[in-house]
Design an enzyme around this catalytic site. Structure first.
Site, PDB file in Angstrom:
ATOM      1  N   ASN A  13       0.855  -1.191   0.000  1.00  0.00           N
ATOM      2  CA  ASN A  13       0.000   0.000   0.000  1.00  0.00           C
ATOM      3  C   ASN A  13       0.892   1.243   0.000  1.00  0.00           C
ATOM      4  O   ASN A  13       1.605   1.497   0.976  1.00  0.00           O
ATOM      5  CB  ASN A  13      -0.901  -0.055   1.232  1.00  0.00           C
ATOM      6  N   ASP A  15       0.010   4.464  -0.301  1.00  0.00           N
ATOM      7  CA  ASP A  15      -0.626   5.745   0.094  1.00  0.00           C
ATOM      8  C   ASP A  15       0.317   6.648   0.879  1.00  0.00           C
ATOM      9  O   ASP A  15       0.278   7.862   0.748  1.00  0.00           O
ATOM     10  CB  ASP A  15      -1.824   5.514   1.024  1.00  0.00           C
ATOM     11  N   HIS A  16       1.116   6.015   1.749  1.00  0.00           N
ATOM     12  CA  HIS A  16       1.920   6.827   2.665  1.00  0.00           C
ATOM     13  C   HIS A  16       2.979   7.657   1.953  1.00  0.00           C
ATOM     14  O   HIS A  16       3.469   8.642   2.501  1.00  0.00           O
ATOM     15  CB  HIS A  16       2.543   5.947   3.749  1.00  0.00           C
ATOM     16  N   HIS A  49      -5.572   3.791  -1.857  1.00  0.00           N
ATOM     17  CA  HIS A  49      -6.894   4.131  -1.330  1.00  0.00           C
ATOM     18  C   HIS A  49      -7.255   5.524  -1.832  1.00  0.00           C
ATOM     19  O   HIS A  49      -6.581   6.500  -1.489  1.00  0.00           O
ATOM     20  CB  HIS A  49      -6.835   4.094   0.213  1.00  0.00           C
ATOM     21  N   ARG A  51      -9.416   8.107  -1.103  1.00  0.00           N
ATOM     22  CA  ARG A  51     -10.357   8.533  -0.057  1.00  0.00           C
ATOM     23  C   ARG A  51     -11.242   9.651  -0.567  1.00  0.00           C
ATOM     24  O   ARG A  51     -10.829  10.443  -1.423  1.00  0.00           O
ATOM     25  CB  ARG A  51      -9.596   9.012   1.192  1.00  0.00           C
ATOM     26  N   ARG A  55      -7.206  12.955   0.773  1.00  0.00           N
ATOM     27  CA  ARG A  55      -6.155  13.495   1.645  1.00  0.00           C
ATOM     28  C   ARG A  55      -4.757  13.014   1.263  1.00  0.00           C
ATOM     29  O   ARG A  55      -3.768  13.609   1.660  1.00  0.00           O
ATOM     30  CB  ARG A  55      -6.443  13.168   3.107  1.00  0.00           C
ATOM     31  N   GLU A  76      -8.669   0.717  -3.155  1.00  0.00           N
ATOM     32  CA  GLU A  76      -9.616   0.730  -2.037  1.00  0.00           C
ATOM     33  C   GLU A  76     -10.477   1.981  -2.152  1.00  0.00           C
ATOM     34  O   GLU A  76      -9.966   3.059  -2.450  1.00  0.00           O
ATOM     35  CB  GLU A  76      -8.871   0.793  -0.707  1.00  0.00           C
ATOM     36  N   THR A 107      -8.542   3.471   8.297  1.00  0.00           N
ATOM     37  CA  THR A 107      -9.781   2.688   8.298  1.00  0.00           C
ATOM     38  C   THR A 107      -9.887   1.894   9.599  1.00  0.00           C
ATOM     39  O   THR A 107      -9.084   1.004   9.850  1.00  0.00           O
ATOM     40  CB  THR A 107      -9.783   1.735   7.084  1.00  0.00           C
ATOM     41  N   GLU A 157     -11.357  -9.175   2.369  1.00  0.00           N
ATOM     42  CA  GLU A 157     -10.099  -8.841   3.047  1.00  0.00           C
ATOM     43  C   GLU A 157     -10.428  -8.736   4.530  1.00  0.00           C
ATOM     44  O   GLU A 157     -11.269  -7.924   4.938  1.00  0.00           O
ATOM     45  CB  GLU A 157      -9.512  -7.526   2.520  1.00  0.00           C
ATOM     46  N   HIS A 220      -4.066  -4.562   7.587  1.00  0.00           N
ATOM     47  CA  HIS A 220      -4.221  -3.439   8.508  1.00  0.00           C
ATOM     48  C   HIS A 220      -3.376  -3.659   9.764  1.00  0.00           C
ATOM     49  O   HIS A 220      -3.609  -4.610  10.499  1.00  0.00           O
ATOM     50  CB  HIS A 220      -5.669  -3.170   8.923  1.00  0.00           C
TER      51      HIS A 220
HETATM   52  N1  PXP Z   1      -5.993  -3.019   3.744  1.00  0.00           N
HETATM   53  C1  PXP Z   1      -6.940  -2.049   3.803  1.00  0.00           C
HETATM   54  C2  PXP Z   1      -8.307  -2.386   3.299  1.00  0.00           C
HETATM   55  C3  PXP Z   1      -6.665  -0.767   4.292  1.00  0.00           C
HETATM   56  O1  PXP Z   1      -7.631   0.176   4.353  1.00  0.00           O
HETATM   57  C4  PXP Z   1      -5.342  -0.477   4.715  1.00  0.00           C
HETATM   58  C5  PXP Z   1      -4.996   0.901   5.189  1.00  0.00           C
HETATM   59  O2  PXP Z   1      -5.168   1.825   4.156  1.00  0.00           O
HETATM   60  C6  PXP Z   1      -4.373  -1.499   4.608  1.00  0.00           C
HETATM   61  C7  PXP Z   1      -4.732  -2.751   4.156  1.00  0.00           C
HETATM   62  C8  PXP Z   1      -2.945  -1.277   5.016  1.00  0.00           C
HETATM   63  O3  PXP Z   1      -2.872  -0.993   6.373  1.00  0.00           O
HETATM   64  P1  PXP Z   1      -1.487  -0.553   7.028  1.00  0.00           P
HETATM   65  O4  PXP Z   1      -1.102   0.748   6.409  1.00  0.00           O
HETATM   66  O5  PXP Z   1      -1.806  -0.452   8.484  1.00  0.00           O
HETATM   67  O6  PXP Z   1      -0.493  -1.633   6.707  1.00  0.00           O
END
Ligand code: PXP
Length: 267
Positions: A13, A15-16, A49, A51, A55, A76, A107, A157, A220
């Site tokens: 993921n 996003d960060h 994701h 959103r 953001r 997502e 989330t 998931e 998550h």
């Molecule tokens: N899966 C889903 C559906 C999520 O919403 C997220 C967070 O955006 C993740 C996985 C990844 O979570 P983390 O960043 O805590 O590893």
């Protein structure tokens, strides 16, 4: 001879990376730059994701990532019809429907699949009409799994947040973990029991989902310390991990952070 265990795939993921960019509202770092590095370092999927408040990932990021990614993209999103319309236009490999609250940092729980049955059904049907595979991000309960199957999702998931939070309380020395333990008034033994319960719920929900013919992902809060027991659940075939990989990448570089996690995902 033992039968080979099914493979575990890793979705990263990213996003960060966009979170860091948004801290300055400039164009650096660009999440697109992560695509080839993730692919070369053993990732099997890119997860982002989109959103509602945009953001971190913007529509243009999603468009470029889907167009340029050498790996399948798992997008997502919330079940809002306007977002589903955008996702249908973007045509990712898969859409994972997640609950979304504007104020939350991330989330916080799984989708209420029973409470939002008809909106989720509409979203699933529209996505499937656009040949987009659908996954539902749910809490690890049999009821949520069964409803997801009835709704026609191809994947679930499982939300690993409860397991991960309890694990952090038990093993981390962060002050907020100690406060949480004190406020819950739990002994270490009681906390171990709770971790066992949260883990048992994941095993049960994953096995049940597979028995119904669903494909099973999880994610998550997973990190380099707590991921191994999750990898041992044979009926889970994919993990989506963001925060811990991107956090490690600040110190080691993204390639090492992804390949370190990939090694832990090996069965
Ligand atoms: N899966 C889903 C559906 C999520 O919403 C997220 C967070 O955006 C993740 C996985 C990844 O979570 P983390 O960043 O805590 O590893």
């Amino acid at each position: 001879m033992h039968a080979a265990k099914p493979k575990m795939t890793l979705g990263v993921n990213i996003d960060h990376i966009a979170v860091l960019r948004e801290a300055r509202k400039i164009n650096d770092p660009d999440p697109v730059m992560a695509l080839a590095i993730c692919a070369q370092s053993g990732a099997n999927q890119i997860t982002i994701h989109l959103r509602e408040d945009r953001r971190h990932i913007h529509d243009e990021d999603a468009r470029r990532i889907i167009a340029m990614s050498p790996l399948p993209v798992n997008l997502e999103c919330a079940i809002e019809p306007s977002i589903i319309g955008i996702v249908c236009g973007l045509r990712p490999h898969r859409a994972t429907l997640v609950p979304e609250k504007r104020q939350e940092v991330t989330t916080e729980g799984g989708l209420d699949v029973s409470g939002n049955y008809s909106s989720i059904l509409n979203a699933i049907n529209e996505l499937k009409d656009h040949e987009i595979e659908v996954s539902l991000f749910i809490d690890p309960t049999r009821e949520a799994v069964e409803t997801s199957e009835r709704l026609g999702a191809q994947w679930v998931e499982l939300h690993t947040g409860s397991y991960a939070n309890l694990y952090a309380m038990r093993h981390s020395s962060l002050p907020h973990s100690h406060h949480a333990i004190e406020s819950l008034k739990l002994s270490r033994q009681e906390l171990d029991n709770k971790i066992e319960q949260a883990y048992g719920a994941l095993v049960d929900a994953a096995n049940y989902a597979r028995s119904l013919g669903l494909k099973v992902a999880a994610g998550h809060g997973l990190n380099y310390h707590n991921v191994t027991p999750i990898v041992e659940i044979d009926t889970i075939e994919e993990l989506n991990i963001g925060q811990s990989i991107i956090a490690r990448s600040v110190f080691t570089g993204l390639a090492t952070a992804v390949s370190d996690m990939k090694v832990l995902c090996q069965r």
